[in-house]
Scaffold this active site. Structure first.
Site, PDB file in Angstrom:
ATOM      1  CG  ASP A   1      -1.981   1.076   1.171  1.00  0.00           C
ATOM      2  OD1 ASP A   1      -2.058   1.767   0.134  1.00  0.00           O
ATOM      3  OD2 ASP A   1      -2.733   1.218   2.148  1.00  0.00           O
TER       4      ASP A   1
ATOM      5  CG  ASP B   1      -3.184   3.762  -3.722  1.00  0.00           C
ATOM      6  OD1 ASP B   1      -4.077   2.949  -4.029  1.00  0.00           O
ATOM      7  OD2 ASP B   1      -3.312   4.609  -2.810  1.00  0.00           O
ATOM      8  CD  GLU B   2      -5.187  -0.542  -1.456  1.00  0.00           C
ATOM      9  OE1 GLU B   2      -5.215  -1.423  -0.574  1.00  0.00           O
ATOM     10  OE2 GLU B   2      -6.189   0.084  -1.831  1.00  0.00           O
TER      11      GLU B   2
END
Length: 427
Positions: free
Chosen positions: A18, A113-114
Site C-alpha cells: 500500500d 496504489d495497492e
C-alpha cells in the site's frame, strides 16, 4: 520451495503493498518544495469535489480522503491544494508494477496504489513464517523474540527497494490471505511492515470495533451493533446462518472475515477478468442550468469512455446515464443497444436522448456516462453489424477516431478536446 502455489488457502503467503499518501507523495517527488507542508490532492479550495488524498502533515488537521474540499479548507486554510493528475499517477503505478513483477509474476494490482503478491511458491508454508523479529518495535506482534524470517526479509527488501528505485514510500502487510494482509498493512503506517498469522490476527483485531473489519462500512457496522455485535471478536463467534436471514449471503463472508478467513486467490497481472463496465463522471463547480452546458459535459465524458473502450479493446451493449441534481436527487437510466459498439457518436446519441427523456427540470451538479455488458472487440460475434462501415463517411469517422486515440495515447487525454465542450461555465 519451488513449483506452483499451494492450493489450500491456509498455506498461502500473501503480501499487501500500500503506497503511503500516494498522490501526495508523487506530487512531492515531482516538486520537492512541497515536502513537509500540508498538501491536499483533489481540487482547488471551494470546489465541490472531495479530497482524493492528503499528506500526513494535512492529516494532522483531521483531513481524510472523501472529505469535501470545502471542509478541508476550513480545517486547514493554509494547506496547498492541487488537482489530481491521473496520467502522472498511472505512470508511477506502472513503474511500481514492473518492479513487483521482477520479484514474482503473481502480482495483482488492487488499485492504482495497492497490490497483492502471492509468495506461496517461494516461501515455505511454515506456521511461524509470519513471526515478527522485534516485538518491542512492532506493537508486540510476537510474544517472543525471533530471528528474521525469510518472509520478513523479503518484505523488507520490497519496501526498501520501492523507496530506493522509485523514491516513494509504502507500507506492507502480510498474512495467509488477502484480508489479513490488507488489514495488517493498516496497523503501522507510514512505512510500516506488519505480518500477522492467525493467532496474531485474533489478538490484534478481535477487540476492535466491527467497523474495523475489511468490508464493513459505517451503515453495516451500525446494523451489526444494533444486533449486538460490538467487536470483531463478537462477530467471529456468530453463527452466520441465522444472520443470513437478515443480511443475505453477505453474512457468511463477514463472519468468515472476522475469523480471519478468506479464500480468494491473487489474480496475476494480465489474467484478470475483463471489466464489467467502463465509465467517467464529473461534479461541476457550479450547477448546470442550460441544456447546452449539460450536453457539452456529456460529450466530453462520452469521448473519454469511448477512448477507454477502444484502448482496452472492448465493445459495450448497455449505455448508462447518471445525473445528480441540485437537491442531491440521483437518477440512473440505461438503454441496451441491438449491436455492441465503442463509437462515440452512437454512445452520445443515446446519452442525449436519455437525458432529455428523464431530466426532472432541476439544475445538474453531477453527470456520468458508463458502458456496460462489455465484450472483447475481436471475440466471435462481437464485430459490428454487416455493412455498418461500408459507407465512405463511416470509414472516414473510424480513421478519425484512430488518429485521435493515437494522439491521446501519446500526449495524454487532456491534450485535446472538442470545441463543443467549451460551453458556458463548465470546468
Amino acid at each position: 520451495m519451488t513449483g506452483s502455489a499451494p492450493q489450500r488457502p491456509g498455506d498461502r503467503t500473501i503480501l499487501h503493498i500500500d503506497m503511503d499518501a500516494y498522490f501526495a507523495e508523487v506530487e512531492i517527488l515531482c516538486n520537492p518544495l512541497l515536502r513537509g507542508k500540508p498538501l491536499i490532492i483533489g481540487g482547488r479550495p471551494g470546489d465541490r469535489g472531495v479530497v482524493a488524498t492528503a499528506s500526513y502533515e494535512a492529516r494532522a488537521f483531521g483531513i481524510r480522503a472523501g472529505m469535501s474540499l470545502t471542509k478541508a479548507e476550513h480545517l486547514c486554510p493554509n494547506a496547498i491544494f492541487l488537482p489530481t493528475d491521473a496520467v502522472k499517477y498511472q505512470s508511477f503505478s506502472i513503474r511500481i508494477l514492473k518492479y513487483l513483477l521482477e520479484i514474482t509474476p503473481r502480482v495483482e494490482m488492487w488499485s492504482i496504489d495497492e497490490a497483492f503478491l502471492d509468495l506461496s511458491n517461494v516461501i515455505e508454508p511454515r506456521a511461524d513464517r509470519f513471526m515478527m523479529p522485534m516485538p518491542s518495535g512492532n506493537g508486540g506482534l510476537s510474544s517472543r523474540p525471533v530471528r528474521e524470517t525469510p518472509l520478513f526479509r523479503m518484505a523488507s527488501r520490497i519496501r526498501d527497494g520501492i523507496a530506493k528505485e522509485i523514491r516513494l514510500p509504502c507500507s506492507i502487510g502480510g498474512g495467509p490471505n488477502k484480508l489479513v494482509a490488507k488489514m495488517a498493512t493498516g496497523l503501522h503506517k507510514p512505512r510500516g511492515l506488519t505480518l500477522l498469522g492467525p493467532r496474531a490476527f485474533r489478538r490484534h483485531f478481535w477487540p476492535r470495533p466491527v467497523e474495523d473489519l475489511m468490508g464493513v462500512g459505517e451503515k453495516t457496522g451500525l446494523f451489526l451493533r444494533r444486533l449486538g455485535f460490538q467487536t470483531i471478536g463478537d462477530l467471529a463467534g456468530a453463527d452466520p446462518r441465522p444472520l443470513s436471514h437478515l443480511m443475505g449471503v453477505m453474512a457468511f463472508s463477514i463472519v468468515a472475515g472476522a475469523r480471519g478467513e478468506e479464500g480468494s486467490a491473487v489474480v496475476p497481472y494480465g489474467e484478470a477478468a475483463p471489466p464489467k463496465s467502463l465509465g467517467h463522471e464529473h461534479t461541476v463547480s457550479h450547477d448546470l442550468v442550460q441544456e447546452d452546458d449539460v450536453m457539452a459535459l456529456l460529450l466530453a465524458l462520452t469521448d473519454l469512455v469511448g477512448y477507454d473502450m477502444r484502448r482496452g479493446g472492448y465493445l459495450g451493449r448497455t449505455v448508462v446515464l447518471k445525473m445528480r441534481t441540485h437537491s442531491f436527487n440521483t437518477i440512473t437510466r440505461q438503454r441496451t443497444l441491438p449491436v455492441p459498439t465503442n463509437e462515440n457518436r452512437v454512445i452520445y446519441s443515446v446519452v442525449q436522448d436519455l437525458f432529455r427523456r428523464h431530466a426532472i427540470g432541476e439544475p445538474v451538479r453531477l453527470l456520468g456516462v458508463k458502458m456496460g455488458q462489455l465484450i472483447p472487440q475481436h471475440r466471435e460475434g462481437a464485430e459490428f453489424a454487416p455493412g455498418e462501415h461500408l459507407l465512405p463517411e463511416d470509414r472516414k469517422y473510424q480513421r478519425l477516431l484512430k488518429t485521435l486515440d493515437h494522439l491521446r495515447k501519446e500526449y495524454g487525454t487532456a491534450s485535446m478536446f472538442r470545441a463543443a465542450t467549451m460551453v458556458g461555465n463548465r470546468e
